[in-house]
Design an enzyme around this catalytic site. Structure first.
Site, PDB file in Angstrom:
ATOM      1  CG  HIS A 101      62.456 -14.466  11.588  1.00  0.00           C
ATOM      2  ND1 HIS A 101      62.099 -15.720  11.162  1.00  0.00           N
ATOM      3  CD2 HIS A 101      63.768 -14.318  11.260  1.00  0.00           C
ATOM      4  CE1 HIS A 101      63.147 -16.307  10.601  1.00  0.00           C
ATOM      5  NE2 HIS A 101      64.165 -15.484  10.633  1.00  0.00           N
ATOM      6  CG  ASP A 103      67.130 -12.879   8.925  1.00  0.00           C
ATOM      7  OD1 ASP A 103      66.527 -13.653   9.677  1.00  0.00           O
ATOM      8  OD2 ASP A 103      67.509 -13.182   7.779  1.00  0.00           O
ATOM      9  CG  HIS A 257      62.904 -15.169   6.361  1.00  0.00           C
ATOM     10  ND1 HIS A 257      63.301 -13.904   6.727  1.00  0.00           N
ATOM     11  CD2 HIS A 257      63.755 -16.021   6.976  1.00  0.00           C
ATOM     12  CE1 HIS A 257      64.351 -13.989   7.519  1.00  0.00           C
ATOM     13  NE2 HIS A 257      64.640 -15.260   7.694  1.00  0.00           N
ATOM     14  NE  ARG A 272      70.881 -15.169   8.323  1.00  0.00           N
ATOM     15  CZ  ARG A 272      70.158 -14.915   9.409  1.00  0.00           C
ATOM     16  NH1 ARG A 272      69.018 -15.551   9.604  1.00  0.00           N
ATOM     17  NH2 ARG A 272      70.586 -14.059  10.301  1.00  0.00           N
TER      18      ARG A 272
END
Ligand code: SIN
Length: 278
Positions: A101, A103, A257, A272
């Site tokens: 995907h 983000d 990623h 994150r």
């Protein structure tokens, strides 16, 4: 490319570089920041080792690149809504981010990049894979490139975050909220021109791209499946082995990623921070 303040070691042919000689906990001078920014643009994903970052220091570094995102479905740390805790407990079966995907492509203004910092890593496993959508685009035939350049795609978080979405089973260990009401859909070009490098990248991904604008889901599926299979070719990827104190910073405009889920019975704890598009 030469850098004055940092050492940059390329990791793979398509993307990825490790940066040395930087302590991200410090307030970086402009020359060092400019080198890091350039390395990020040159390599699409950059990696740092042996960092010790508080949530404030993590945010201060990320803020040099833009405004920080507050995730619409994953609750941030207490006192730090911009910092997501990505935790997989030894007893958890599923992991967060365990599929290819980009983000936040489901937002109207998708993010610039994400900075993932490792606090606790499994003894083995738990690597993250990255794939260059610039390399994937460049490897397409001129004919398919021309077709794709005329297309837009619809992105949505519904497969992941709706009541029955893939994240439902991960809610126990992570503060993931179910989307309330209708999950928005946003349209993005299938070929994205990078606003800073001018390079073209494929901008569809298996998690959040639903269909092509003006096409039915059924009509879109064969071409999307073709692109998804094409884009994860090993030659477009690199793989990062985490250690405690590692930080990865990837460009969501150019990179997919995938968090590997191959460490049953072990704990992995990351933080994150994501930078919004201007
Ligand atoms: C993510 O998708 O942001 C998580 C990546 C990871 O945990 O390796």
């Amino acid at each position: 490319m030469t850098y004055k303040s940092i050492e940059v070691r390329k990791l793979a042919g398509a993307l990825g570089a490790e940066i040395k000689g930087v302590d991200l906990a410090r307030d970086l001078d402009n020359a060092t920041f400019d080198d890091i920014h350039q390395a990020f643009l040159d390599h699409q994903v950059i990696f740092f080792r042996d960092q010790t970052l508080t949530p404030d220091q993590h945010k201060r570094f990320a803020r040099r690149f833009g405004t920080l995102n507050i995730h619409p479905y994953v609750r941030g740390m207490d006192g730090h809504p911009e910092v997501m805790e990505i935790i997989k407990e030894p007893g958890d079966r599923l992991n967060f981010g365990g599929g290819w995907h980009s983000d936040m492509s489901f937002l109207e203004k998708p993010s610039i990049g994400s900075l993932l910092y490792a606090l606790e890593v499994p003894e083995w496993g738990g690597d993250t894979l990255f794939a260059s959508m610039v390399a994937a685009y460049e490897a397409l035939s001129p004919g398919l490139k021309k077709t794709l350049e005329g297309l837009n795609a619809i992105h949505s978080a519904s497969r992941e975050y709706s009541a029955s979405g893939a994240s439902a089973a991960k809610r126990q260990s992570m503060a993931i909220a179910e989307a309330e009401g209708e999950v928005g859909e946003f349209i993005h070009p299938v070929v994205k021109v990078h606003p800073e490098t001018g390079r073209k990248a494929l901008y569809v991904n298996p998690a959040f791209t639903m269909k092509f604008e003006g096409w039915s889901t059924r009509e879109s599926k064969p071409l999307l499946d073709y692109l998804f299979n094409h884009a994860r070719y090993e030659g477009f990827t690199c793989r990062f082995r985490w250690e405690k104190g590692s930080l990865a910073f990837w460009d969501n405009r150019a990179v997919w990623h995938f968090a590997l889920n191959d460490y049953p019975g072990q704990r992995r704890h990351m933080r994150r921070v994501t930078v919004d598009a201007a």
